[in-house]
Design an enzyme around this catalytic site. Structure first.
Site, mmCIF file in Angstrom:
data_model
loop_
_atom_site.group_PDB
_atom_site.id
_atom_site.type_symbol
_atom_site.label_atom_id
_atom_site.label_comp_id
_atom_site.label_asym_id
_atom_site.label_seq_id
_atom_site.Cartn_x
_atom_site.Cartn_y
_atom_site.Cartn_z
ATOM 1 C CG ASP A 53 -2.214 -0.589 1.094
ATOM 2 O OD1 ASP A 53 -2.692 -0.660 -0.060
ATOM 3 O OD2 ASP A 53 -2.793 -1.026 2.099
ATOM 4 C CD GLU A 80 -7.249 3.378 0.655
ATOM 5 O OE1 GLU A 80 -7.982 4.333 0.989
ATOM 6 O OE2 GLU A 80 -6.852 2.512 1.460
ATOM 7 C CD GLU A 124 -11.747 -2.305 2.195
ATOM 8 O OE1 GLU A 124 -10.692 -1.922 1.649
ATOM 9 O OE2 GLU A 124 -11.898 -2.382 3.430
HETATM 10 O O1 KIV Z 1 -4.571 -2.444 4.104
HETATM 11 C C1 KIV Z 1 -5.160 -3.475 3.817
HETATM 12 O O2 KIV Z 1 -5.074 -4.491 4.475
HETATM 13 C C2 KIV Z 1 -6.002 -3.456 2.622
HETATM 14 C C3 KIV Z 1 -6.960 -4.587 2.497
HETATM 15 C C4 KIV Z 1 -8.058 -4.431 3.465
HETATM 16 C C5 KIV Z 1 -7.447 -4.728 1.122
HETATM 17 O O3 KIV Z 1 -5.932 -2.570 1.844
#
Ligand code: KIV
Length: 263
Positions: free
Chosen positions: A83, A114, A181
């Site tokens: 991420d 995102e 999500e």
């Molecule tokens: O940060 C995370 O774990 C996520 C998942 C919930 C898809 O982005």
């Protein structure tokens, strides 16, 4: 051999489901891979499950870099996705490139960002410069205060239409995967069928190309309110390895998610 984006395209061509789980360290990286998990996600959910925060907003670039290095050190088979944390990419495509390149240098193979159409320019900027992007739409936890809570997205006709447009635009911008999500299963199915890139669902029904969950959730460790889409795979076993293997089998065979896990 390591799973790559090409492997995942092959999976969807063959109609084979694949699996993802969050992972934050070297020990679990090996356990997850040995159980057959295809993608290890260094999720900013580490803000919740490792730092004990109620949101992902305090997760820093350094947090993600550190945990990406940990996972990378323990991994030899899975695709590593990290991420981009809140505040590390929203300002400009240039800011996103500067920070994404550090995450790739730490061992990630793809970054996840995102946002819908507002992220199309950044997605194009990164992918044209060699940084693969997974776009994350629907419930985007970094926008929790804007969304007003962790709730179903795409429920109205208008917001469903917006999500379809976002998905198509992000694919066109070069996104290599789309994560959805907490959206209605039927909408996720429609989006999956409209795209040629793989989709990953979390609370998005069984018709996505793949599923992802938070590791601590499938191990029944995270005791906050359990969302509908979570299943505790420790039920019926006392082995972490077996629970993860059961998750992989359930996803690949289409047994998970079931109706009770979808919207
Ligand atoms: O940060 C995370 O774990 C996520 C998942 C919930 C898809 O982005």
């Amino acid at each position: 051999m390591r799973t790559t984006l090409t492997t995942l395209q092959q999976y969807i061509k063959n109609n084979d489901k694949f699996t993802a789980l969050t992972c934050y360290d070297a020990t679990f990286a090996k356990i997850l891979e040995d159980a057959g998990v295809d993608i290890l996600l260094i999720g900013d959910s580490l803000g919740n499950v490792l730092k004990g925060e109620s949101t992902t907003l305090s997760v820093t670039l350094d947090n993600i870099i550190y945990h990406t290095q940990c996972v990378s050190n323990g991994s030899s088979k899975a695709l590593i996705m990290s991420d981009m944390p809140f505040g590390s990419y929203q300002q400009s495509p240039q800011q996103a490139f500067e920070n994404a390149s550090k995450i790739l240098a730490a061992g990630a193979h793809i970054v996840k960002i995102e946002g819908g159409q507002v992220m199309a320019e950044t997605t194009a900027f990164l992918t044209q410069r060699g940084i693969p992007v997974c776009a994350h739409i629907g419930l985007t936890p970094q926008s929790i205060h804007q969304l007003g809570g962790y709730r179903l997205q795409g429920a109205s006709q208008q917001s469903a239409k917006q999500l379809i447009e976002d998905a198509l635009l992000l694919e066109k911008a070069g996104a290599r995967m789309l994560l959805m999500e907490v959206v209605p299963a039927k909408l996720a199915q429609e989006i999956t069928q409209s795209l040629s890139i793989p989709t990953i669902g979390i609370g998005a029904g069984k018709d996505c190309s793949a599923q992802v969950l938070v590791l601590h959730d499938i191990l029944g460790l995270y005791k906050d309110k359990k969302p509908r889409f979570v299943k505790n795979f420790m039920t019926g076993t006392n082995s972490i390895q077996q629970a993860i293997a059961n998750y992989v089998t359930a996803v690949k065979s289409g047994q998970f998610p079931d109706h009770e896990h979808e919207y």
